[in-house]
Scaffold this motif. Structure first.
Motif, PDB file in Angstrom:
ATOM      1  N   UNK A  61       0.845  -1.195   0.000  1.00  9.57           N
ATOM      2  CA  UNK A  61       0.000   0.000   0.000  1.00  9.57           C
ATOM      3  C   UNK A  61       0.874   1.237   0.000  1.00  9.57           C
ATOM      4  N   UNK A  62       0.239   2.364  -0.262  1.00  6.62           N
ATOM      5  CA  UNK A  62       0.901   3.656  -0.186  1.00  6.62           C
ATOM      6  C   UNK A  62      -0.028   4.605   0.559  1.00  6.62           C
ATOM      7  N   UNK A  63       0.546   5.413   1.434  1.00  8.11           N
ATOM      8  CA  UNK A  63      -0.224   6.422   2.153  1.00  8.11           C
ATOM      9  C   UNK A  63       0.140   7.794   1.622  1.00  8.11           C
ATOM     10  N   UNK A  64      -0.871   8.636   1.432  1.00 13.29           N
ATOM     11  CA  UNK A  64      -0.624   9.967   0.895  1.00 13.29           C
ATOM     12  C   UNK A  64      -1.390  11.019   1.698  1.00 13.29           C
ATOM     13  N   UNK A  65      -0.796  12.202   1.746  1.00 13.93           N
ATOM     14  CA  UNK A  65      -1.491  13.356   2.301  1.00 13.93           C
ATOM     15  C   UNK A  65      -1.874  14.236   1.125  1.00 13.93           C
TER      16      UNK A  65
END
Length: 96
Positions: A61-65
């Motif tokens: 997964x990737x987390x982004x703001x």
């Protein structure tokens, strides 16, 4: 090994694609976290929400703001001894 860490993502920042060798419990303290999962599913978590990141390379997964204020997370890692807290991986083919 279990440990707690505060993670801050500035506006526009990303964690990069990765997975965890153990389960991670996350509490969003502020901001909005947008995660894209291995299958293309997008999950959005607001301040006050909790989420669990499952273990293993099938759960990349990737987390982004994507917002305008910092995202602040408190993460409790349950990682097997001798393993890193996260393993960076290439983005899935479908996301390129």
């Amino acid at each position: 090994m279990s440990f707690v860490q505060t993670v801050t993502l500035a506006p526009g920042a990303s964690t990069g694609w990765h997975y965890h060798p153990g389960r991670v419990h996350v509490m969003v303290l502020s901001g909005t976290l947008t995660r894209t999962l291995h299958d293309g599913t997008v999950e959005v978590s607001e301040a006050g929400e909790r989420l669990v990141e499952q273990a293993g390379p099938v759960y990349i997964h990737v987390g982004r703001n994507l917002g305008e204020e910092p995202v602040v997370l408190v993460a409790t890692y349950d990682i097997p001894d001798g393993y890193p807290q996260a393993v960076a991986v290439a983005a899935p083919e479908w996301s390129r």
